[in-house]
Design a protein around this motif. Structure first.
Motif, PDB file in Angstrom:
ATOM      1  N   PRO A   1      26.794  50.573  11.825  1.00 21.72           N
ATOM      2  CA  PRO A   1      27.271  50.913  10.488  1.00 21.72           C
ATOM      3  C   PRO A   1      28.666  51.525  10.484  1.00 21.72           C
ATOM      4  CG  PRO A   1      25.660  52.518  11.213  1.00 21.72           C
ATOM      5  CD  PRO A   1      25.666  51.431  12.248  1.00 21.72           C
ATOM      6  N   VAL A   2      29.208  51.896  11.669  1.00 21.84           N
ATOM      7  CA  VAL A   2      30.540  52.510  11.720  1.00 21.84           C
ATOM      8  C   VAL A   2      31.606  51.463  12.008  1.00 21.84           C
ATOM      9  CG1 VAL A   2      31.982  54.209  12.897  1.00 21.84           C
ATOM     10  CG2 VAL A   2      29.590  54.728  12.416  1.00 21.84           C
ATOM     11  N   CYS A   3      31.456  50.736  13.107  1.00 18.18           N
ATOM     12  CA  CYS A   3      32.490  49.773  13.499  1.00 18.18           C
ATOM     13  C   CYS A   3      32.250  48.390  12.919  1.00 18.18           C
ATOM     14  CB  CYS A   3      32.596  49.688  15.022  1.00 18.18           C
ATOM     15  SG  CYS A   3      31.087  49.083  15.835  1.00 18.18           S
ATOM     16  N   GLY A   4      31.050  48.108  12.454  1.00 15.64           N
ATOM     17  CA  GLY A   4      30.759  46.802  11.887  1.00 15.64           C
ATOM     18  C   GLY A   4      30.567  45.721  12.910  1.00 15.64           C
ATOM     19  N   SER A   5      30.642  46.038  14.200  1.00 14.61           N
ATOM     20  CA  SER A   5      30.444  45.058  15.262  1.00 14.61           C
ATOM     21  C   SER A   5      29.039  45.212  15.826  1.00 14.61           C
ATOM     22  CB  SER A   5      31.484  45.256  16.373  1.00 14.61           C
ATOM     23  OG  SER A   5      32.803  45.143  15.849  1.00 14.61           O
ATOM     24  N   PHE A   6      28.686  44.279  16.723  1.00 12.10           N
ATOM     25  CA  PHE A   6      27.374  44.375  17.344  1.00 12.10           C
ATOM     26  C   PHE A   6      27.266  45.687  18.128  1.00 12.10           C
ATOM     27  CE2 PHE A   6      27.688  39.723  16.855  1.00 12.10           C
ATOM     28  CZ  PHE A   6      26.509  39.524  16.143  1.00 12.10           C
ATOM     29  N   PHE A   7      26.063  46.242  18.142  1.00  9.88           N
ATOM     30  CA  PHE A   7      25.836  47.516  18.823  1.00  9.88           C
ATOM     31  C   PHE A   7      26.201  47.394  20.303  1.00  9.88           C
ATOM     32  CE2 PHE A   7      22.941  48.340  15.221  1.00  9.88           C
ATOM     33  CZ  PHE A   7      23.349  49.628  14.893  1.00  9.88           C
ATOM     34  N   ARG A   8      26.849  48.437  20.784  1.00 18.30           N
ATOM     35  CA  ARG A   8      27.138  48.568  22.214  1.00 18.30           C
ATOM     36  C   ARG A   8      26.663  49.940  22.649  1.00 18.30           C
ATOM     37  NH1 ARG A   8      33.219  47.118  23.557  1.00 18.30           N
ATOM     38  NH2 ARG A   8      32.333  47.348  25.657  1.00 18.30           N
ATOM     39  N   GLU A   9      25.735  49.948  23.587  1.00 23.07           N
ATOM     40  CA  GLU A   9      25.108  51.194  24.049  1.00 23.07           C
ATOM     41  C   GLU A   9      24.607  52.010  22.853  1.00 23.07           C
ATOM     42  OE1 GLU A   9      27.046  52.906  27.868  1.00 23.07           O
ATOM     43  OE2 GLU A   9      28.713  52.362  26.517  1.00 23.07           O
ATOM     44  N   PRO A  10      23.705  51.439  22.048  1.00 27.73           N
ATOM     45  CA  PRO A  10      23.236  52.166  20.864  1.00 27.73           C
ATOM     46  C   PRO A  10      22.363  53.362  21.235  1.00 27.73           C
ATOM     47  CG  PRO A  10      21.982  50.146  21.167  1.00 27.73           C
ATOM     48  CD  PRO A  10      23.077  50.113  22.184  1.00 27.73           C
ATOM     49  N   ILE A  11      22.495  54.436  20.475  1.00 29.14           N
ATOM     50  CA  ILE A  11      21.652  55.618  20.618  1.00 29.14           C
ATOM     51  C   ILE A  11      20.895  55.814  19.315  1.00 29.14           C
ATOM     52  CG2 ILE A  11      23.142  56.731  22.315  1.00 29.14           C
ATOM     53  CD1 ILE A  11      24.283  58.430  20.062  1.00 29.14           C
ATOM     54  N   ILE A  12      19.768  56.511  19.414  1.00 29.72           N
ATOM     55  CA  ILE A  12      18.894  56.724  18.254  1.00 29.72           C
ATOM     56  C   ILE A  12      19.110  58.137  17.746  1.00 29.72           C
ATOM     57  CG2 ILE A  12      16.537  56.643  17.394  1.00 29.72           C
ATOM     58  CD1 ILE A  12      15.802  54.913  19.791  1.00 29.72           C
ATOM     59  N   LEU A  13      19.534  58.276  16.500  1.00 27.42           N
ATOM     60  CA  LEU A  13      19.682  59.587  15.873  1.00 27.42           C
ATOM     61  C   LEU A  13      18.314  60.105  15.435  1.00 27.42           C
ATOM     62  CD1 LEU A  13      22.887  58.956  13.718  1.00 27.42           C
ATOM     63  CD2 LEU A  13      22.726  59.947  16.007  1.00 27.42           C
ATOM     64  N   PRO A  14      18.185  61.405  15.180  1.00 23.88           N
ATOM     65  CA  PRO A  14      16.887  61.949  14.772  1.00 23.88           C
ATOM     66  C   PRO A  14      16.348  61.336  13.488  1.00 23.88           C
ATOM     67  CG  PRO A  14      18.361  63.713  15.446  1.00 23.88           C
ATOM     68  CD  PRO A  14      19.184  62.477  15.423  1.00 23.88           C
ATOM     69  N   CYS A  15      17.220  60.790  12.663  1.00 25.30           N
ATOM     70  CA  CYS A  15      16.768  60.167  11.414  1.00 25.30           C
ATOM     71  C   CYS A  15      16.318  58.734  11.630  1.00 25.30           C
ATOM     72  CB  CYS A  15      17.878  60.208  10.376  1.00 25.30           C
ATOM     73  SG  CYS A  15      19.453  59.506  10.958  1.00 25.30           S
ATOM     74  N   SER A  16      16.245  58.263  12.880  1.00 29.29           N
ATOM     75  CA  SER A  16      15.793  56.924  13.275  1.00 29.29           C
ATOM     76  C   SER A  16      16.853  55.861  13.090  1.00 29.29           C
ATOM     77  CB  SER A  16      14.518  56.515  12.520  1.00 29.29           C
ATOM     78  OG  SER A  16      13.477  57.407  12.805  1.00 29.29           O
ATOM     79  N   HIS A  17      18.043  56.199  12.610  1.00 28.54           N
ATOM     80  CA  HIS A  17      19.122  55.228  12.522  1.00 28.54           C
ATOM     81  C   HIS A  17      19.824  55.114  13.871  1.00 28.54           C
ATOM     82  CE1 HIS A  17      19.019  56.186   8.015  1.00 28.54           C
ATOM     83  NE2 HIS A  17      18.538  54.968   8.180  1.00 28.54           N
ATOM     84  N   ASN A  18      20.519  53.985  14.064  1.00 31.42           N
ATOM     85  CA  ASN A  18      21.190  53.698  15.327  1.00 31.42           C
ATOM     86  C   ASN A  18      22.703  53.718  15.139  1.00 31.42           C
ATOM     87  OD1 ASN A  18      18.789  52.796  17.133  1.00 31.42           O
ATOM     88  ND2 ASN A  18      18.526  51.627  15.238  1.00 31.42           N
ATOM     89  N   ILE A  19      23.402  53.986  16.238  1.00 29.39           N
ATOM     90  CA  ILE A  19      24.860  54.020  16.206  1.00 29.39           C
ATOM     91  C   ILE A  19      25.358  53.781  17.628  1.00 29.39           C
ATOM     92  CG2 ILE A  19      24.987  56.511  16.565  1.00 29.39           C
ATOM     93  CD1 ILE A  19      27.394  56.580  14.730  1.00 29.39           C
TER      94      ILE A  19
END
Length: 743
Positions: free
Chosen positions: A25-43
């Motif tokens: 949701p930040v860079c708009g590109s495919f996830f690279r090394e995604p991490i899971i935030l406490p709210c269950s969203h990924n970044i």
């Protein structure tokens, strides 16, 4: 329960639809090394570093959550103590809720979500400082990260971003997706220009085009057992590496081996021995993995059904677009034709009015021209006479003048008289006495608008609300959901229960109707249509209903009784009647006799019910029998011509109809006695029983039509009704008719 497979998800035959799920949701590109935030969203891990915001040194994690529970930043995993979505408990909430939140403006990512610009790291104050290890700056103290999707914030602890678990599943899905989008694979057996591969053999590990597959890999012999898959799937299976083993975020050297049920997170052995999960319920990681996969598959089954429905709905909407366009063209053509017809009618009327104006014009001209011609002739004659008289006056012969003077004088007076009153007045005015009254037409044109010109659509029977009970049927219907046509009312029709013609049973504006007095053991067809000022619409679908069946097989001549269950009807009872025991027990608060009827009417078959005497004081004479729906309710049953009854005291009984008392019979009733009523439409007779013995002869004959069970009693009697009973053993019903039904 069947698990969900790719074959079940017919709505998702390709992976194209999930591309947005695989983008940060930040860079708009495919996830690279995604991490899971406490709210269950990924970044992405790199994006997480970019949106970190540093709070002032004076504000510690504890002080920034002074209003919270005082737990550590990673106590969000302790779900038995706090909620992930509680600002006070979890320690993260709206970004603006931090006292020291910087006022840097937000911006939008390529996906359209709001993100915060990266905090500028402090520049080294001394030139001799070495670069950051690994090329990445360390996480500043008291850093805070805000989820770019739900905008909840969290202050990081000493581990920084390493404290967030990595989403290896999402990373694997992204890899497979990107591989499936790679260039088309070529056949490995083509000698010159390789063709595009169509299949891959998993056992041979070779990509084939169709000609090479038929030549080198025929589906027979040992090769028939080989599994051929699409090239993209074969590429994925070839490149898939062994699954990486996840390590604990708190104990990086330990593998995740168990699952904490209370915290809903994988944990390691050391977490169970030393950490906060030591007292929690844990289960094997593999078992919970399979369980959650099954739960996700089950949830996807329902979601797949919804997606299929949505796909069908989209097809319906697209068809509606086409129909709207076609109907719009048709309606526009109809409107143009109607307006052209109005214009033609106006032109025709215009021609008619112009014709009238022309006639009036010609008439006026003719009258005036005739008057001009007449006046011209007379004026010429008058002028000639005047000139002649002047010449006569000039003569000097007196005798000759006198010979003609009298005649000339008379002619002059006569000519002058001809120019008398009205002769010099125009016979026609120049004005046209015609005024076109166009006001009503202009008003009608201004009021010209679309009005309801269509008849209503066919109603829809609501099957879940339609039912039968005994010999009554309840039907419910509604208009089609998207119908906007006004409805004035509905017409409900039923046949005769024997395949006959339909007849109207209800006309009104209600959308639910109960029809009483139907035949038992009969099949009725029903339908409904709507009407408005434009006419009557189409019928609904025909609904077939079955009234209560006979208690025993109809082939048994001795068992033709229709077993019916009914209760006393409080709606039609006299106000002095008192009902209890689910309307099965009745008494009265008056010393006068009052009537109460059953809620079911009979018209054919054989029916039997009993009434037990619960209380009998001061020797009253209650009456038992049957009645029409409009029987008198404030007199003893049988006093009018709408009831047929037996009234009985403690010693004897009488039959009564239309206030005629017949067949006095010894034998009365008391507390605990039972009165039976047997109505046989096959013979058209009514029989009464007391304590299982027939009381007197056949009470009434020639019974046909619609009858309700009924009794009359006063306050000295209380009785209880018993229904759904078979007919007594001693009684043999009449023969059925040749069609097999009881007449």
């Amino acid at each position: 329960m069947e698990s969900l497979t790719l074959g079940n998800l017919t709505s998702y035959k390709t992976m194209d639809e999930m591309e947005e799920e695989l983008k940060c949701p930040v860079c708009g590109s495919f996830f690279r090394e995604p991490i899971i935030l406490p709210c269950s969203h990924n970044i992405c891990l790199a994006c997480a570093r970019n949106i970190l915001v540093q709070t002032p040194d004076a504000e510690s994690p504890q002080s920034s959550r002074a209003s919270g529970s005082g737990v550590s930043d990673y106590d969000y995993l302790d779900l038995d103590k706090m909620s992930l979505y509680s600002e006070a408990d979890s320690g993260y909430g709206s970004y603006g809720g931090f006292v020291s939140a910087p006022t840097t403006p937000c911006q939008k990512s390529p996906n359209g979500v709001r993100v915060f610009p990266p905090a500028v790291p402090p520049q080294p104050q001394q030139q001799h400082l070495l670069p950051f290890p690994g090329g990445l700056p360390p996480i500043p103290r008291n850093s805070c990260i805000t989820c770019p999707q739900c905008h909840r914030s969290l202050i990081l602890d000493d581990r920084g971003l390493r404290g967030f678990p990595k989403n290896r599943v999402l990373e694997g899905v992204v890899d497979r997706y990107q591989q499936s989008k790679a260039a088309a694979l070529k056949c490995q057996l083509c000698e010159k220009s390789p063709r595009e591969a169509t299949v891959m053999c998993e056992q041979c590990d070779v990509f084939y085009c169709d000609p090479c597959r038929l030549r080198c890999h025929p589906p027979r012999g040992p090769l028939a057992k080989h599994r051929l898959v699409p090239p993209a799937q074969g590429r994925i299976s070839r490149r898939t590496s062994p699954r990486k083993i996840s390590t604990c975020t708190e104990h990086e050297l330990e593998n995740l081996s168990m699952y904490c049920v209370q915290c809903k997170t994988p944990v390691c052995y050391q977490c169970l021995e030393e950490g906060k999960h030591s007292t929690h319920e844990v289960k094997a990681l593999g078992a919970m993995w399979k369980l959650h996969k099954g739960q996700l598959s089950q949830a996807l089954n329902g979601l797949s059904d919804r997606a299929t429905e949505a796909k069908e709905f989209l097809v319906q909407l697209r068809n509606m677009v086409q129909h709207i366009q076609e109907n719009g063209v048709e309606f526009e053509a109809c409107l143009v034709a109607q307006c052209d017809a109005l214009i033609d009618a106006l032109n025709r009327r215009k021609a008619q009015l112009l014709s009238r104006v022309n006639k009036e014009h010609e008439h006026k001209l003719k009258v005036v021209r005739d008057q001009i011609s007449h006046c011209t002739v007379k004026l010429r004659q008058t002028t000639g006479l005047m000139e002649y008289c002047l010449e006569v006056i000039k003569e000097n012969d007196p005798s000759g003048f006198l010979q003609i003077s009298d005649a000339l004088i008379r002619r002059v007076h006569m000519t002058e008289g001809q120019w008398g009153k009205g002769t010099l007045t125009p016979r026609m005015t120049s004005d046209f006495d015609l005024t076109l009254d166009s006001g009503p037409l202009l008003q009608s044109i201004h009021q010209l608008d679309f009005v309801q010109m269509k008849v209503p659509a066919a109603p829809i029977l609501q099957l879940e609300e339609c039912c039968t009970q005994n010999n009554s049927a309840t039907l419910s219907w509604k208009q089609p959901p998207l119908s906007t046509i006004a409805v004035d009312g509905y017409i409900l029709e039923l046949d005769d229960g024997n395949g006959g013609v339909f007849r109207e049973v209800y006309v009104g504006s209600e959308t639910i109707c109960t029809v009483d007095g139907l035949h038992f053991n009969s099949t009725y067809k029903s339908r409904v249509k709507a009407f408005n000022g434009s006419g009557v619409g189409q019928y609904s679908k025909t609904l077939v209903m079955q009234t209560s069946e006979t208690g025993l097989p109809p082939c048994d001549i001795n068992s033709l009784a229709a077993v019916a269950w009914f209760v006393f009807d409080p709606a039609s009872a006299h106000p002095d009647i008192l009902l209890s025991n689910d309307n099965l027990t009745v008494t009265c608060n008056s010393y006068d006799d009052r009537v109460v009827m059953g809620n079911t009417a009979f018209s054919r078959g054989v029916h039997y019910w009993e009434i037990t005497i619960d209380r009998y004081d001061n020797h009253p004479d209650p009456a038992f029998g049957i009645a029409r729906g409009d029987v008198l309710k404030d007199v003893m049953l049988g006093k009018d011509d709408k009831a047929w009854a037996m009234y009985v005291d403690n010693n004897r009984s009488w039959f009564m109809h239309n206030n005629s008392h017949t067949n006095r019979t010894d034998g009365g009733i008391g507390k605990g006695a039972t009165v039976g009523v047997l109505l046989d439409f096959t013979r058209g007779i009514l029989i009464f029983l007391i304590n299982d013995e027939q009381q007197g002869p056949v009470a009434f004959e020639g019974m046909e039509g619609l009858y309700y069970p009924a009794i009359s009693l006063n306050r000295n009697v209380q009785v209880t009704l018993h229904t759904g009973l078979p007919i007594p053993d001693f009684y043999t019903p009449g023969e059925p008719d040749p069609n097999g039904s009881v007449c």
